[in-house]
Design an enzyme around this catalytic site. Structure first.
Site, PDB file in Angstrom:
ATOM      1  N   GLY A 137      27.991  40.717  78.459  1.00 49.75           N
ATOM      2  CA  GLY A 137      28.865  40.887  79.615  1.00 49.75           C
ATOM      3  C   GLY A 137      28.108  40.995  80.921  1.00 49.75           C
ATOM      4  O   GLY A 137      28.647  41.470  81.915  1.00 49.75           O
ATOM      5  N   GLY A 138      26.843  40.572  80.931  1.00 46.28           N
ATOM      6  CA  GLY A 138      26.093  40.537  82.175  1.00 46.28           C
ATOM      7  C   GLY A 138      25.642  41.883  82.690  1.00 46.28           C
ATOM      8  O   GLY A 138      25.143  41.990  83.801  1.00 46.28           O
ATOM      9  N   SER A 216      23.586  37.616  74.513  1.00 50.83           N
ATOM     10  CA  SER A 216      23.526  37.539  75.965  1.00 50.83           C
ATOM     11  C   SER A 216      22.911  38.818  76.521  1.00 50.83           C
ATOM     12  O   SER A 216      21.785  39.146  76.192  1.00 50.83           O
ATOM     13  CB  SER A 216      24.924  37.259  76.525  1.00 50.83           C
ATOM     14  OG  SER A 216      24.852  36.887  77.883  1.00 50.83           O
TER      15      SER A 216
END
Length: 530
Positions: A137-138, A216
């Site tokens: 989710g960055g 991620s």
């Protein structure tokens, strides 16, 4: 990253004291009445539920005290004891972020909770392997509850998904809070791992067989956990998906005009950003800045959630840039499964097309390369001529997917392979559903986050795995589960997955019907150029 998180992430991603009581063993687990299962933890009793498959589910389990008031921007503290039996069937709140980025309906600062899913039948004499999932989710979005691990649990794995403080609440490294060690998001993850070590036996899990996994930003967090001296011994293997330890993006790669960006940044650089933000909040007096910041309303801070996404090194928590730590051998020596998707940057290229409201042309492709690579842009274009791709947008996707995702992943695998067992993959199923609407000029391909649909039941979901790819999804779950259990993904009935070497010459290419080892990833992705 959560697959729906991606469309917002393009603009800003760029991307302990332990309680004295001891945990109960798996034999102490009580089967409750119709309302679920009661388990003892170090802080108290909790009651979960049993789903239609017989899997036991425990949600909204606190692993830390609420980080509120004087605990805002402080290291997480183990949860205080409670009396009675706590409900562990309620929806789990998410950490503060922009609405719509997670399935969590309630977003709040009091968010340090985890979710536990266990198999239907547990043998106290043979505790199950454990996977702790760190969501993407960055660094500013997502939640553990977005991932239902049905496939893993059906294969005998106890799965824990966690929340951790995001953005300005978890990655705000202001000098006023330097004594806290920095990187509160990483410290939250670490305390969750400690909670698992001390409690997972009560849920039938093996505290000495724990895999930390993530995709991620979750994968980038695991790179940091590998390099954090204080995390040594908290996990026995690691899975790093689509978020390597060497990743970086050149100018203009994340959106038009975006600066060069990397997920790891020095304490000096991140402190300057935090001080500037504090000044904009009206908290500039050194004598009052700490009190002033803690008094700010949650809603005020929430306006800056996309502004703080980088992990800080040169701190007590993370002494070195994670990739530097790998290269010099200063990391936890555990087996690692690591990989990337073929079209990792297509999502961001789709966003560039959407924001400029015009397709990428041959001329604009050349201009973007010039901005990103300067004097070597001509060499890049020679290796990636527009004529070799269906459209200029597809050519740009190939360039940035190779530069920022595939080749840094390979560099990470090579650095790890010098000291620990490593298994490297490339996910190349081009039939995966798009994480967001794509322009006609850009084929979806295997986009960032596409492999998650093959491993989890996602909420929200980008769409089902197509029938022809179901055998691949089954094989991936089998590989992953066997690695979680043994540190080696290989098992009878699956193509052999060779260990990687320092030359990075053994990569499992995951495609429908023909997955197997390839030695061509570096050539296919032009890694000698990068």
């Amino acid at each position: 990253m959560n697959t729906r998180v991606h469309t917002t992430a393009v603009l800003s991603f760029a991307m302990t004291a332990i309680l004295a009581a001891s945990a109960c063993t798996a034999g102490d687990t009580e089967l409750g009445s119709d309302d679920g299962v009661v388990v003892s933890t170090t802080a108290g009793m909790i009651r979960g539920t049993v789903d239609g498959s017989g899997h036991r589910l425990f949600t909204s389990v606190p692993y830390a005290q609420p980080p509120l008031n004087e605990l805002r921007w402080q290291p997480p503290r183990p949860m205080a004891l409670w009396d009675g039996v706590r409900d562990a069937a309620a929806p789990t709140p998410g950490c503060v972020q922009d609405p719509g980025q997670t399935s969590a309906q309630v977003l709040q600062e009091d968010c340090l909770y985890l979710n536990i899913s266990t198999p239907a039948r547990l043998d106290p004499a043979r505790p199950a392997p454990v996977m702790v999932w760190i969501h993407g989710g960055g660094g500013f979005a997502g939640a553990g509850a977005d991932y239902r691990p049905t496939g893993f649990v059906s294969r005998g794995v106890v799965v824990v998904t966690i929340n951790y403080r995001l953005s300005v609440f978890g990655l705000f490294n202001h000098p006023a809070f330097a004594s806290s060690g920095g990187n509160l998001a990483l410290q939250d993850q670490q305390l969750a791992l400690r909670w698992v070590r001390d409690n997972i036996a009560a849920f039938g899990g093996n505290a000495r067989n724990v895999t930390v996994a993530g995709e991620s930003y979750g994968g980038m967090s695991i790179c940091a956990q590998l390099a954090m001296p204080s995390s040594a011994g908290l996990f026995d293997r690691a899975i790093v998906q689509s978020g390597s330890c060497a990743i970086e993006w050149p100018s203009g790669a994340l959106y038009s005009g975006s600066p060069p960006f990397a997920p790891y940044r020095s304490r000096t650089d991140n402190a300057a950003t935090a001080v500037q933000a504090a000044t904009e909040f009206g908290c500039s007096d050194p004598a009052e800045v700490e009190r002033c910041l803690r008094a700010l309303p949650t809603a005020t801070l929430q306006t800056r959630t996309p502004s703080f996404t980088t992990i800080t090194y040169d701190t007590p928590t993370l002494p070195r840039n994670p990739f530097d730590a790998l290269r010099v051998g200063k990391f936890s020596r555990v087996p690692v499964l690591i990989g990337e998707v073929t079209n990792g940057h297509s999502l961001w290229v789709a966003a560039i097309v959407a924001t400029q409201q015009a397709p990428i042309t041959s001329d604009s492709y050349r201009s973007i390369l010039s901005t990103a690579f300067g004097t070597v842009a001509a060499a890049v274009e020679a290796d990636y001529p527009v004529s070799a791709y269906p459209t200029p947008a597809a050519a740009l996707t190939a360039v940035l997917s190779d530069h920022s995702w595939a080749c840094p992943m390979l560099d990470t695998a090579r650095a790890l392979a010098a000291r620990v067992p490593v298994y490297t993959y490339e996910f190349a199923d081009m039939t995966t559903p798009a994480p967001s609407p794509y322009p006609p000029s850009l084929p979806t391909g295997a986009a960032h986050g596409a492999e998650l649909t093959y491993l989890f039941d996602l909420t929200p979901s980008p769409g089902p795995v197509v029938a022809s790819s179901q055998p691949l999804a089954t094989a991936m779950l089998d590989y992953w589960a066997h690695f979680i259990g043994t540190g080696n993904p290989n098992q009878p009935g699956l193509p052999h997955w060779s260990r990687s070497t320092i030359s990075g010459d053994a990569v499992l290419r995951l495609t429908p019907g023909s997955h197997g080892i390839t030695t061509e990833l570096a050539d296919n992705h032009h890694c000698n150029l990068w």
